[in-house]
Design an enzyme around this catalytic site. Structure first.
Site, PDB file in Angstrom:
ATOM      1  N   SER A  63      -5.005  -4.708   7.068  1.00  0.00           N
ATOM      2  CA  SER A  63      -4.643  -3.674   6.078  1.00  0.00           C
ATOM      3  C   SER A  63      -3.150  -3.499   5.866  1.00  0.00           C
ATOM      4  O   SER A  63      -2.751  -2.764   4.961  1.00  0.00           O
ATOM      5  CB  SER A  63      -5.251  -2.334   6.472  1.00  0.00           C
ATOM      6  OG  SER A  63      -6.604  -2.347   6.113  1.00  0.00           O
ATOM      7  N   LYS A  66      -1.954  -4.179   2.499  1.00  0.00           N
ATOM      8  CA  LYS A  66      -2.111  -3.176   1.435  1.00  0.00           C
ATOM      9  C   LYS A  66      -0.746  -2.685   0.948  1.00  0.00           C
ATOM     10  O   LYS A  66      -0.599  -2.269  -0.196  1.00  0.00           O
ATOM     11  CB  LYS A  66      -2.987  -2.019   1.925  1.00  0.00           C
ATOM     12  CG  LYS A  66      -4.462  -2.443   2.160  1.00  0.00           C
ATOM     13  CD  LYS A  66      -5.315  -1.341   2.789  1.00  0.00           C
ATOM     14  CE  LYS A  66      -6.812  -1.621   2.712  1.00  0.00           C
ATOM     15  NZ  LYS A  66      -7.527  -1.995   3.862  1.00  0.00           N
ATOM     16  N   TYR A 190      -9.069  -9.266  -2.385  1.00  0.00           N
ATOM     17  CA  TYR A 190      -8.911  -8.304  -1.284  1.00  0.00           C
ATOM     18  C   TYR A 190      -9.118  -8.976   0.085  1.00  0.00           C
ATOM     19  O   TYR A 190      -8.302  -8.818   0.999  1.00  0.00           O
ATOM     20  CB  TYR A 190      -9.904  -7.141  -1.476  1.00  0.00           C
ATOM     21  CG  TYR A 190      -9.932  -6.212  -0.294  1.00  0.00           C
ATOM     22  CD1 TYR A 190      -8.895  -5.303  -0.080  1.00  0.00           C
ATOM     23  CD2 TYR A 190     -10.964  -6.260   0.647  1.00  0.00           C
ATOM     24  CE1 TYR A 190      -8.894  -4.468   1.032  1.00  0.00           C
ATOM     25  CE2 TYR A 190     -10.969  -5.435   1.751  1.00  0.00           C
ATOM     26  CZ  TYR A 190      -9.940  -4.549   1.941  1.00  0.00           C
ATOM     27  OH  TYR A 190      -9.924  -3.729   3.054  1.00  0.00           O
ATOM     28  N   TYR A 241      -4.966   5.914   8.242  1.00  0.00           N
ATOM     29  CA  TYR A 241      -6.296   6.466   7.990  1.00  0.00           C
ATOM     30  C   TYR A 241      -6.357   7.915   8.459  1.00  0.00           C
ATOM     31  O   TYR A 241      -5.433   8.679   8.228  1.00  0.00           O
ATOM     32  CB  TYR A 241      -7.382   5.595   8.656  1.00  0.00           C
ATOM     33  CG  TYR A 241      -7.215   4.138   8.325  1.00  0.00           C
ATOM     34  CD1 TYR A 241      -7.257   3.713   7.005  1.00  0.00           C
ATOM     35  CD2 TYR A 241      -6.965   3.189   9.309  1.00  0.00           C
ATOM     36  CE1 TYR A 241      -7.083   2.379   6.683  1.00  0.00           C
ATOM     37  CE2 TYR A 241      -6.787   1.852   8.999  1.00  0.00           C
ATOM     38  CZ  TYR A 241      -6.848   1.464   7.684  1.00  0.00           C
ATOM     39  OH  TYR A 241      -6.666   0.151   7.369  1.00  0.00           O
ATOM     40  N   VAL A 259      -6.502  -3.524  11.245  1.00  0.00           N
ATOM     41  CA  VAL A 259      -7.449  -3.668  12.353  1.00  0.00           C
ATOM     42  C   VAL A 259      -7.230  -4.936  13.182  1.00  0.00           C
ATOM     43  O   VAL A 259      -7.877  -5.133  14.201  1.00  0.00           O
ATOM     44  CB  VAL A 259      -8.933  -3.575  11.902  1.00  0.00           C
ATOM     45  CG1 VAL A 259      -9.257  -2.204  11.341  1.00  0.00           C
ATOM     46  CG2 VAL A 259      -9.292  -4.673  10.925  1.00  0.00           C
TER      47      VAL A 259
HETATM   48  N1  GLU Z   1     -10.717  -6.380   6.609  1.00  0.00           N
HETATM   49  C1  GLU Z   1     -10.841  -4.976   6.942  1.00  0.00           C
HETATM   50  C2  GLU Z   1     -11.827  -4.332   6.023  1.00  0.00           C
HETATM   51  O1  GLU Z   1     -11.670  -4.441   4.835  1.00  0.00           O
HETATM   52  C3  GLU Z   1      -9.487  -4.323   6.858  1.00  0.00           C
HETATM   53  C4  GLU Z   1      -9.491  -2.953   7.429  1.00  0.00           C
HETATM   54  C5  GLU Z   1      -8.208  -2.594   8.152  1.00  0.00           C
HETATM   55  O2  GLU Z   1      -7.366  -3.400   8.518  1.00  0.00           O
HETATM   56  O3  GLU Z   1      -8.076  -1.409   8.408  1.00  0.00           O
HETATM   57  O4  GLU Z   1     -12.760  -3.719   6.447  1.00  0.00           O
END
Ligand code: GLU
Length: 307
Positions: A63, A66, A190, A241, A259
């Protein structure tokens, strides 16, 4: 301030830390990563790089991508992006669907999965998915001044195979008219963004524009200073988050986690920092990465909230 010594002592503490969190298990390529690893890299505003531990090991940035995808999307559509994505902390898990129903398919912010899927949809406009993915990778290489950055195709494939929840989010938003391309095409962009692999050193280098008010250290401007400020604000309020408040409280720096166990943290005007340790807290943020940044903030006084 002796950054080298500070980093060495943080690395030593993190190497021996008993409570390392749990490695993400939703895909085998993440589940198999050795939780004993810890890396850290700091790039200062004057261009010095300090690194320690496993700072040269590439990991899945997940993420953290992002942030870069958002920067690219804002460059394409500017403030019109905010008609499709909000700017408030979500207070819920990274892959939560509940808010989407109440809020008519408009994700709370660009750093939860739903928001990043809309951002991917924006970046896909006018391109084939392969081109949109290539554009993002090239952009990150330019930010980091490093042509060695690439996608881990095995991770991308696994994301695709296991991404039912992300598919649900995407279909749901498409039902509200907030996804303009077919779900599988947008998700292709994505999933590949999540699968970009970088080391702490590469990641800290890529974050330099956010410490330098949008300027590229090698000349020119990536984005305006106002846009850099706004991205930093979103990282501070939404980058972890439903643990974003706790991260601001403990660390006090704009930060974005993934993650894969990485965190990119920015001290405007002073430093771009990357930490990595694969074990996660129950909110999906790097357990030791957050602790290491807390130690760094304490030792340096770096924070956006004053000394
Ligand atoms: N590949 C993970 C998902 O889309 C990324 C989530 C993350 O890094 O928080 O669920």
């Amino acid at each position: 301030m002796n950054l080298e010594a500070i980093i060495a002592s943080i690395v030593e503490e993190m190497r021996a830390a008993p409570d390392r969190g749990e490695v993400a298990t939703y895909i085998p390529s993440l589940a198999g990563v050795d939780p004993g690893q810890f890396g850290m890299a700091v790039v200062t505003a004057d261009g010095q790089v300090f690194a320690g531990g496993d700072a040269e090991t590439a990991f899945s940035i997940q993420s953290i991508s992002k942030v870069f995808a958002l920067t690219l999307a804002l460059g394409k559509v500017g403030d019109r992006l905010w008609n499709r994505v909000g700017r408030e902390p979500s207070g819920s898990a990274f892959n939560s669907i509940v808010q989407l129903e109440a809020e008519q398919g408009i994700p709370r912010n660009p750093f939860i999965n739903a928001g990043a899927i809309v951002v991917s949809d924006v970046n896909l406009a006018g391109h084939a998915p392969r081109e949109a993915i290539g554009e993002l990778v090239h952009f990150i290489r330019y930010l980091a001044s490093d042509d060695g950055i690439a996608i881990d195709e095995a991770v991308a494939r696994s994301e695709q195979e296991t991404g039912e929840r992300n598919r649900a989010l995407a279909h749901y938003m498409r039902a509200f008219g907030n996804l303009h391309h077919p779900v599988e095409l947008t998700l292709g962009v994505y999933f590949h963004a999540c699968a970009i692999a970088m080391s702490c050193r590469q990641l800290a280098m890529a974050g330099r524009y956010l410490m330098l008010c949008g300027a590229h250290p090698e000349g020119g401007r990536v984005i305006s200073d106002k846009r850099a400020r706004r991205i930093n604000a979103l990282m501070l309020t939404c980058g972890h988050y439903d643990q974003s408040g706790d991260f601001a409280f403990r660390v006090g720096m704009p930060g974005k986690s993934g993650v894969g166990g990485g965190i990119l943290a920015i001290v405007p005007g002073k430093a771009s920092i990357a930490v990595w340790s694969p074990g996660l807290s129950r909110n999906g943020n790097s357990q030791l990465g957050s602790l290491a940044l807390e130690r760094l903030a304490d030792a340096t006084g770096w924070s956006v909230f004053g000394l």
